[in-house]
Motif scaffolding. Sequence first.
Motif, short mmCIF file in Angstrom:
data_model
loop_
_atom_site.label_atom_id
_atom_site.label_comp_id
_atom_site.label_asym_id
_atom_site.label_seq_id
_atom_site.Cartn_x
_atom_site.Cartn_y
_atom_site.Cartn_z
N GLY A 105 -9.75 -56.22 15.81
CA GLY A 105 -10.92 -56.95 15.37
C GLY A 105 -11.96 -56.08 14.68
N ILE A 106 -12.86 -56.71 13.99
CA ILE A 106 -13.92 -56.01 13.26
C ILE A 106 -14.75 -55.14 14.20
N LEU A 107 -15.07 -55.66 15.38
CA LEU A 107 -15.89 -54.92 16.33
C LEU A 107 -15.07 -54.09 17.31
N GLY A 108 -13.84 -54.51 17.56
CA GLY A 108 -12.98 -53.77 18.48
C GLY A 108 -13.42 -53.84 19.93
N ILE A 109 -14.11 -54.91 20.29
CA ILE A 109 -14.55 -55.11 21.68
C ILE A 109 -13.87 -56.36 22.23
N SER A 110 -13.91 -56.52 23.54
CA SER A 110 -13.27 -57.68 24.13
C SER A 110 -14.12 -58.94 23.91
N ARG A 111 -13.45 -60.08 24.03
CA ARG A 111 -14.14 -61.37 23.89
C ARG A 111 -15.25 -61.49 24.93
N SER A 112 -14.99 -61.09 26.17
CA SER A 112 -16.00 -61.21 27.23
C SER A 112 -17.21 -60.32 26.94
N THR A 113 -16.98 -59.13 26.38
CA THR A 113 -18.09 -58.25 26.01
C THR A 113 -18.92 -58.89 24.91
N LEU A 114 -18.26 -59.48 23.91
CA LEU A 114 -18.98 -60.16 22.83
C LEU A 114 -19.83 -61.29 23.38
N LEU A 115 -19.25 -62.12 24.24
CA LEU A 115 -19.99 -63.25 24.80
C LEU A 115 -21.17 -62.78 25.66
N ARG A 116 -20.99 -61.69 26.38
CA ARG A 116 -22.08 -61.12 27.18
C ARG A 116 -23.20 -60.62 26.26
N MET A 117 -22.83 -59.96 25.17
CA MET A 117 -23.82 -59.46 24.22
C MET A 117 -24.61 -60.61 23.59
N ILE A 118 -23.95 -61.72 23.29
CA ILE A 118 -24.63 -62.89 22.73
C ILE A 118 -25.61 -63.46 23.75
N ALA A 119 -25.16 -63.58 25.01
CA ALA A 119 -26.01 -64.12 26.07
C ALA A 119 -27.26 -63.26 26.29
#
Length: 62
Positions: A16-30
């Motif tokens: 992926g573009i960011l190379g992070i997990s889905r859960s990390t992305l969702l946590r960052m958005i929250a």
Amino acid sequence: MERRLVRVAQLTGKGGILGISRSTLLRMIARGEFPAPMKIGFIIAWDITDVNNWIDQHKIEL
């Protein structure tokens, strides 16, 4: 001009573009640490320009 949209699968994971997990992305958005996605019907996506601006601001080395 058409917007180019990217979805969660394009941002996350090893390829992926960011190379992070889905859960990390969702946590960052929250936490407000990453731009909120747009919701278009059932689709959740980001404008690639917003993602690139975020990357530039945070000096992420990909």
